[in-house]
Design an enzyme around this catalytic site. Structure first.
Site, PDB file in Angstrom:
ATOM      1  N   LYS A   7      36.350  32.765  44.572  1.00  0.00           N
ATOM      2  CA  LYS A   7      37.737  32.867  45.045  1.00  0.00           C
ATOM      3  C   LYS A   7      38.468  31.530  44.876  1.00  0.00           C
ATOM      4  CE  LYS A   7      38.262  37.112  46.603  1.00  0.00           C
ATOM      5  NZ  LYS A   7      37.446  37.979  45.916  1.00  0.00           N
ATOM      6  N   LYS A  48      40.010  47.848  39.700  1.00  0.00           N
ATOM      7  CA  LYS A  48      41.453  47.981  39.739  1.00  0.00           C
ATOM      8  C   LYS A  48      42.102  46.715  39.200  1.00  0.00           C
ATOM      9  CE  LYS A  48      44.999  48.688  43.169  1.00  0.00           C
ATOM     10  NZ  LYS A  48      45.594  49.884  42.575  1.00  0.00           N
ATOM     11  N   LYS A 100      32.590  45.922  34.903  1.00  0.00           N
ATOM     12  CA  LYS A 100      32.535  46.884  35.978  1.00  0.00           C
ATOM     13  C   LYS A 100      33.935  47.485  36.187  1.00  0.00           C
ATOM     14  CE  LYS A 100      32.012  46.447  40.961  1.00  0.00           C
ATOM     15  NZ  LYS A 100      31.513  45.695  42.080  1.00  0.00           N
TER      16      LYS A 100
END
Ligand code: TRP
Ligand code: SF4
Length: 324
Positions: free
Chosen positions: A112, A195, A192
């Protein structure tokens, strides 16, 4: 007493068929055997959101997806994380027994920091502590998650061990239960299904939209013309047939190898199977979408039931930590 299961997901928008085939169906199945608690982790979502305007809509969409898939509020507790504020209090107590060094080495945190260097907020560091609070507030023993969450679960177990050794045994060490379903790869055939990567098929699409979406997928790159023999083993559409059309995989492989079937036809077949598998789900979702009050009531009632358990655990924790 029945073993307790806890799991959660961040409300990041509509779910895709990878979520459905993996996590959601697993949650539904577990209800038959376990005492399940499922949570829409809105506070966790805040750690990666700068614009929170879509949050209410995303929470509602996720609730629709889960309820339509078969999360049964009669059997399970289904609620929104922030509706049970006790979790935030427990999070703060747990933060005092969690060394910062443990948190800084969590792989998702490091990731992150790379993805959002301009927003390395304090909540991001504490993400796994909040997850721990989620789980142990209900003394859950089993946590169904995807592989990406394993480092968090490992940390949860460490925090639990530390709490138990400092303040006497209080919480069970929860165990991750990996979804048995293999990873669903996205339409690009590389990563993978996600979205964020834009390679997904949303479960709530219409049948026509699903067909159009599947048509955009990459297939065997060596198959440039209709008569070229294909290599199903390298084709992502073929991989998806394994899940959505398990009865016909051998036939398709044979027809692909010998160029009897073209990619367009093969994709159409897959899209039809996806549509057939999701037909009931879509029907239920559309019916639920006409009853927003019912959905809100389910979540309110879920939070009330969760809070009864949460308050009890919190009382115990405060007693052990000499706060009362
Ligand atoms: N971190 C999880 C995810 O991103 C969501 C989550 C929040 C969760 N709290 C949890 C998962 C507790 C399992 C248990 O998917
Ligand atoms: Fe893939 Fe089907 Fe095309 Fe073969 S026919 S390459 S399995 S999409």
């Amino acid at each position: 007493m029945t073993t307790r299961v806890f799991s959660g997901a961040r409300p990041t928008g509509r779910q895709h068929i990878g979520n459905y085939a993996g996590a959601i169906q697993n949650y539904v199945k577990l209800q038959a055997e376990y005492d399940c608690i499922y949570c829409i982790a809105d506070v966790h979502a805040l750690t990666t959101l700068e614009d929170t305007s879509k949050l209410p809509e995303n929470i509602y969409e996720l609730a629709l997806d889960w309820l339509a898939a078969g999360i049964d509020p009669e059997k399970s507790i289904f609620f929104v994380q922030s509706h049970v504020p006790e979790v935030l209090e427990l999070h703060t107590y747990l933060s005092t027994v969690t060394p910062l060094s443990w948190l800084l080495r969590v792989p998702t945190f490091k990731e992150k920091v790379k993805i959002q260097p301009h927003n390395v907020n304090y909540g991001l560091v504490g993400y796994p502590v909040l997850m721990t609070a989620d789980i142990i507030l209900y003394k859950a023993e089993v946590v169904p998650v995807g592989e990406d969450q394993l480092p968090h679960l490992e940390l949860t177990r460490e925090i639990v061990r530390r709490f138990n050794s400092v303040f006497s045994p209080t919480f069970p060490e929860p165990e991750a239960k990996l979804t048995t379903f293999p990873l669903i790869v996205g339409l690009d055939g590389k990563e993978k299904m996600s979205k964020q990567l834009g390679n997904d098929i949303e479960i709530a699409l219409s049948p026509e939209e699903t067909i159009a979406r599947v048509m955009t997928a990459t297939t065997d790159p060596a198959r440039r013309y209709r008569n070229d023999p294909g290599h199903p083993e390298v084709c992502n559409i073929y991989r998806l047939h394994h899940y959505f059309n398990p009865g016909q995989t051998n036939t398709i492989a044979e027809q692909c190898h010998t160029a009897k079937i073209g990619c367009v036809e093969c994709k159409r077949l897959l899209a039809e199977k996806i549509n057939a598998m999701l037909a009931l789900f879509r029907e239920r979702r559309a019916a639920l979408a006409t009853k927003p009050k019912y959905v809100a009531d389910v979540l309110t009632e879920g939070a009330e039931r969760a809070r009864v358990i949460a308050r009890k655990t919190l009382g115990e924790v405060k007693l052990k930590m000499k706060l009362i």
